[in-house]
Design a protein around this motif. Structure first.
Motif, PDB file in Angstrom:
ATOM      1  N   THR A 176       1.093  -1.116  -0.531  1.00  0.00           N
ATOM      2  CA  THR A 176       0.483   0.620  -0.006  1.00  0.00           C
ATOM      3  C   THR A 176       0.902   1.371  -0.225  1.00  0.00           C
ATOM      4  N   ILE A 177       0.693   2.486  -0.537  1.00  0.00           N
ATOM      5  CA  ILE A 177       1.239   4.202  -0.382  1.00  0.00           C
ATOM      6  C   ILE A 177      -0.026   4.540  -0.319  1.00  0.00           C
ATOM      7  N   ASP A 178       0.390   5.132   1.465  1.00  0.00           N
ATOM      8  CA  ASP A 178      -0.854   6.170   1.993  1.00  0.00           C
ATOM      9  C   ASP A 178      -1.810   5.424   1.702  1.00  0.00           C
ATOM     10  N   GLY A 179      -2.311   4.432   2.334  1.00  0.00           N
ATOM     11  CA  GLY A 179      -3.438   2.979   1.854  1.00  0.00           C
ATOM     12  C   GLY A 179      -4.205   2.797   1.252  1.00  0.00           C
ATOM     13  N   GLN A 180      -3.448   3.535  -0.274  1.00  0.00           N
ATOM     14  CA  GLN A 180      -3.945   2.757  -1.589  1.00  0.00           C
ATOM     15  C   GLN A 180      -3.462   1.329  -1.659  1.00  0.00           C
ATOM     16  N   GLU A 181      -3.858   0.393  -2.255  1.00  0.00           N
ATOM     17  CA  GLU A 181      -3.506  -0.749  -1.938  1.00  0.00           C
ATOM     18  C   GLU A 181      -3.422  -1.056  -3.935  1.00  0.00           C
ATOM     19  N   TYR A 182      -1.707  -2.033  -3.756  1.00  0.00           N
ATOM     20  CA  TYR A 182      -1.663  -2.190  -5.503  1.00  0.00           C
ATOM     21  C   TYR A 182      -1.191  -3.817  -5.410  1.00  0.00           C
ATOM     22  N   THR A 183      -2.030  -4.257  -5.845  1.00  0.00           N
ATOM     23  CA  THR A 183      -2.771  -5.662  -5.860  1.00  0.00           C
ATOM     24  C   THR A 183      -1.148  -6.270  -7.160  1.00  0.00           C
ATOM     25  N   GLY A 184      -1.649  -7.890  -6.970  1.00  0.00           N
ATOM     26  CA  GLY A 184      -1.199  -8.799  -8.002  1.00  0.00           C
ATOM     27  C   GLY A 184      -1.494  -8.472  -9.650  1.00  0.00           C
ATOM     28  N   THR A 185      -2.525  -8.035  -9.366  1.00  0.00           N
ATOM     29  CA  THR A 185      -3.458  -7.805 -10.847  1.00  0.00           C
ATOM     30  C   THR A 185      -2.818  -6.668 -11.324  1.00  0.00           C
ATOM     31  N   MET A 186      -2.638  -5.191 -10.417  1.00  0.00           N
ATOM     32  CA  MET A 186      -2.295  -4.559 -11.581  1.00  0.00           C
ATOM     33  C   MET A 186      -0.956  -4.617 -11.681  1.00  0.00           C
ATOM     34  N   PHE A 187       0.183  -5.410 -10.434  1.00  0.00           N
ATOM     35  CA  PHE A 187       1.104  -6.187 -10.826  1.00  0.00           C
ATOM     36  C   PHE A 187       1.212  -7.078 -12.417  1.00  0.00           C
ATOM     37  N   LYS A 188       0.295  -7.631 -12.513  1.00  0.00           N
ATOM     38  CA  LYS A 188       0.371  -8.201 -14.368  1.00  0.00           C
ATOM     39  C   LYS A 188       0.116  -7.294 -14.792  1.00  0.00           C
ATOM     40  N   ARG A 189      -0.593  -6.679 -14.915  1.00  0.00           N
ATOM     41  CA  ARG A 189      -0.826  -5.621 -16.368  1.00  0.00           C
ATOM     42  C   ARG A 189       1.204  -5.400 -16.621  1.00  0.00           C
ATOM     43  N   PHE A 190       1.802  -4.521 -15.396  1.00  0.00           N
ATOM     44  CA  PHE A 190       2.836  -3.828 -15.478  1.00  0.00           C
ATOM     45  C   PHE A 190       3.606  -5.377 -16.203  1.00  0.00           C
ATOM     46  N   ALA A 191       3.260  -6.709 -15.506  1.00  0.00           N
ATOM     47  CA  ALA A 191       4.776  -7.399 -15.879  1.00  0.00           C
ATOM     48  C   ALA A 191       5.178  -7.462 -17.467  1.00  0.00           C
ATOM     49  N   VAL A 192       3.724  -7.267 -18.315  1.00  0.00           N
ATOM     50  CA  VAL A 192       3.623  -7.744 -19.742  1.00  0.00           C
ATOM     51  C   VAL A 192       4.440  -6.934 -20.477  1.00  0.00           C
ATOM     52  N   SER A 193       4.464  -6.386 -20.131  1.00  0.00           N
ATOM     53  CA  SER A 193       5.809  -5.106 -20.829  1.00  0.00           C
ATOM     54  C   SER A 193       7.103  -5.382 -20.252  1.00  0.00           C
ATOM     55  N   HIS A 194       7.441  -5.401 -19.464  1.00  0.00           N
ATOM     56  CA  HIS A 194       8.367  -5.755 -18.856  1.00  0.00           C
ATOM     57  C   HIS A 194       9.022  -7.466 -18.780  1.00  0.00           C
ATOM     58  N   PRO A 195       9.202  -7.894 -19.566  1.00  0.00           N
ATOM     59  CA  PRO A 195       9.422  -9.091 -19.818  1.00  0.00           C
ATOM     60  C   PRO A 195      11.262  -9.422 -18.675  1.00  0.00           C
ATOM     61  N   LEU A 196      11.685  -9.600 -18.151  1.00  0.00           N
ATOM     62  CA  LEU A 196      12.493  -9.663 -16.370  1.00  0.00           C
ATOM     63  C   LEU A 196      12.605 -10.977 -15.819  1.00  0.00           C
ATOM     64  N   SER A 197      12.241 -11.466 -14.841  1.00  0.00           N
ATOM     65  CA  SER A 197      12.489 -12.379 -13.633  1.00  0.00           C
ATOM     66  C   SER A 197      10.827 -11.604 -13.059  1.00  0.00           C
ATOM     67  N   VAL A 198      10.478 -12.231 -12.320  1.00  0.00           N
ATOM     68  CA  VAL A 198      10.158 -12.063 -11.071  1.00  0.00           C
ATOM     69  C   VAL A 198      10.179 -10.882 -10.027  1.00  0.00           C
ATOM     70  N   LYS A 199      11.241 -11.056  -9.583  1.00  0.00           N
ATOM     71  CA  LYS A 199      11.685 -10.741  -8.803  1.00  0.00           C
ATOM     72  C   LYS A 199      11.930  -9.079  -9.276  1.00  0.00           C
ATOM     73  N   CYS A 200      12.819  -9.059  -9.930  1.00  0.00           N
ATOM     74  CA  CYS A 200      12.841  -7.335 -10.780  1.00  0.00           C
ATOM     75  C   CYS A 200      11.803  -7.026 -11.459  1.00  0.00           C
ATOM     76  N   GLN A 201      10.501  -7.908 -11.503  1.00  0.00           N
ATOM     77  CA  GLN A 201       9.473  -7.127 -12.337  1.00  0.00           C
ATOM     78  C   GLN A 201       8.538  -6.735 -11.045  1.00  0.00           C
ATOM     79  N   LEU A 202       8.895  -7.259  -9.922  1.00  0.00           N
ATOM     80  CA  LEU A 202       8.082  -6.863  -8.368  1.00  0.00           C
ATOM     81  C   LEU A 202       8.569  -5.231  -8.400  1.00  0.00           C
ATOM     82  N   ASP A 203      10.247  -5.322  -8.007  1.00  0.00           N
ATOM     83  CA  ASP A 203      11.352  -4.568  -7.838  1.00  0.00           C
ATOM     84  C   ASP A 203      10.666  -2.927  -9.061  1.00  0.00           C
TER      85      ASP A 203
END
Length: 514
Positions: free
Chosen positions: A282-309
């Motif tokens: 969360t950032i200032d109480g706003q939630e960031y979910t795995g679903t949001m991460f999935k959309r980000f990861a599609v355009s960033h083909p790296l390892s999961v750890k690097c994608q998460l960072d």
């Protein structure tokens, strides 16, 4: 009731306004203007203008600016794609300093600069070159021909060290200039070769994206100081590791500022399985979910750890970017100022600039009612000069022109006397002041001397003296300028007359005049 200078209703809201930290200074068409906004604009005017106005004197300019902004919004300029793109681009430009750790970035630049110093003994090199430009569509056969030709030239230079390099450049090179190549200001391929040469040395042929080169170093200068090339370094140092280092530093600061909190269960599931629907952080109480991460990861083909960072850093930077205007008043004001300046410029272009150039009826009418303003200091001769092959033709031509309108003169002379390539008359047409033309000076203004033209010894003039132009097109640039000023003044008067303005004079007196 007689209108005041500001053509508005002046209100005294009394001492209650001073109970506010940033009181309302005025209302323009119902919109409240705080003292801080007026002070920001006033200080900007003081810095930009040679004429130092008092706050009271500046008030009219400020009100007119706001009324023009309202006029632009009334015709929808603020809804255009061009306006939105400009605002977005300008905001992105303003955001960069807030999203980058400048100390870390400067440190990276200095390291890069030190590498340049160690590899480039000199910061500037004066070179001449044998250069052949090669198009992107060049054929293999043609490329080989050019390479063979350049190799042949190099062998000649190598076998005759005393040969004049300049003469070869003049004869064979597409670039004949002797020029200084500065560090970081040319292609890396050319720079690498140039800085590897000693003074007077000639390079072997080499390729760059522009073509084929043989360089000769004429002179060298010292490396520029860091401050001189720091801006260029910023453009050249496009290293992903450096950029990551800079953004990571900012991200760590933002984690503390925005109360960044990790959901360990969601993070562990993501790292173990590669996907999750849980909240990651969360950032200032706003939630960031795995679903949001999935959309980000599609355009960033790296390892999961690097994608998460990367996802965490991007989320923090995006959130900071969204808060910039509320956190930093100077950003909000700069964006507002930039947008309003564009709106004013565009509505002025549409309402004033275009009509002042293209409104022929308006230009003609304005000229008609202001014709006296365009009178010349001394009379001029408007007409035509005819240089004729003989006296008879001169007489016939002069008689002919009296029977046809002036606009048809040149055409009728061509059809009558200059047919079948046999030119019997040379024509000069225009508006002539005293001293503009020696033949008009002699025939009309009765001064000076002339020599008859060879083959056209008989010269006559047809026209008349004028005190001023009789058509706006004769002085069109002056008329356009004056017509624009007329339209602009009338437009401002209309805006002031139709706008509703209320000013708290007591608050105005508190505006800082230092």
């Amino acid at each position: 009731m007689k209108r005041s200078l500001l053509l508005g209703v002046i209100c005294f809201w009394g001492v209650l306004a001073f109970a506010q930290e940033d009181p309302v200074l005025m209302r323009i068409n119902g919109k409240e203007i705080l003292r801080s906004e007026f002070e920001y604009a006033y200080q900007r005017n003081l810095a930009d203008s040679e004429t130092k106005l008092s706050p009271l004197e500046y008030t009219k300019l400020f009100i007119l600016h706001k009324l023009k902004v309202d006029a632009a919004r009334a015709v929808g300029i603020d809804t255009t794609l061009s306006f939105r793109d400009r605002q977005k681009g300008y905001l992105e430009k303003l955001r960069k300093p807030y999203l980058v750790d400048t100390l870390v970035l400067d440190s990276c630049f200095r390291i890069f600069y030190q590498k340049i110093q160690s590899t480039h003994g000199n910061g500037q090199i004066q070179v001449m070159q044998l250069f052949k430009s090669l198009p992107q569509t060049i054929t293999v056969g043609r490329l080989q021909e050019e390479q063979n030709r350049m190799d042949s030239l190099y062998r000649v230079i190598e076998s005759r060290p005393d040969m004049d390099f300049n003469s070869l450049v003049e004869k064979y090179s597409d670039d004949k200039c002797c020029q200084w190549i500065e560090t970081l200001q040319t292609t890396s391929e050319l720079e690498k070769v140039a800085f590897s040469l000693s003074k007077g040395e000639v390079s072997q042929p080499f390729f760059t994206p522009e073509g084929l080169h043989i360089l000769k170093v004429i002179d060298k200068k010292e490396v520029p100081v860091y401050e001189y090339v720091s801006g260029i370094l910023a453009k050249r140092l496009n290293n992903i590791q450096v950029l990551n280092k800079v953004t990571e530093t900012v991200a760590e600061r933002l984690k503390k500022e925005f109360q960044y909190a990790v959901n360990q269960s969601g993070i562990e599931e993501l790292l173990e399985r590669g996907v999750t629907t849980q909240t990651l952080f969360t950032i200032d109480g706003q939630e960031y979910t795995g679903t949001m991460f999935k959309r980000f990861a599609v355009s960033h083909p790296l390892s999961v750890k690097c994608q998460l960072d990367g996802f965490i850093t991007k989320s923090l930077l995006d959130y900071e970017s969204e808060q910039l205007e509320s956190k930093h008043p100077e950003v909000r004001r700069a964006v507002q100022e930039y947008g309003e300046d564009y709106l004013v410029a565009e509505v002025t272009r549409q309402q004033i600039d275009l009509p002042s150039v293209n409104d022929r009826a308006g230009l003609a009418t304005y000229f008609k009612f202001h014709q006296e303003d365009y009178r010349w200091k001394s009379p001029r001769y408007k007409g035509i000069i005819l240089h004729c092959a003989d006296k008879k033709i001169a007489k016939q031509a002069k008689k002919l022109l009296k029977k046809v309108p002036e606009k048809e003169w040149v055409d009728i002379l061509r059809k009558t006397f200059n047919t079948s390539g046999d030119e019997k008359i040379k024509v000069e047409r225009g508006i002539f002041a005293d001293g503009d033309n020696k033949y008009i000076d002699k025939l009309v203004f009765k001064k000076g001397k002339t020599e008859p033209m060879v083959y056209y010894p008989f010269t006559v003039a047809v026209g008349e003296k004028r005190k001023g132009p009789d058509d706006y097109r004769e002085v069109i640039e002056r008329v356009r300028k004056d017509y624009r000023n007329h339209l602009y003044a009338y437009w401002e008067q209309e805006l002031l007359a139709s706008g509703k303005v209320e000013i708290n004079q007591e608050v105005l007196k508190t505006v800082n005049n230092n």
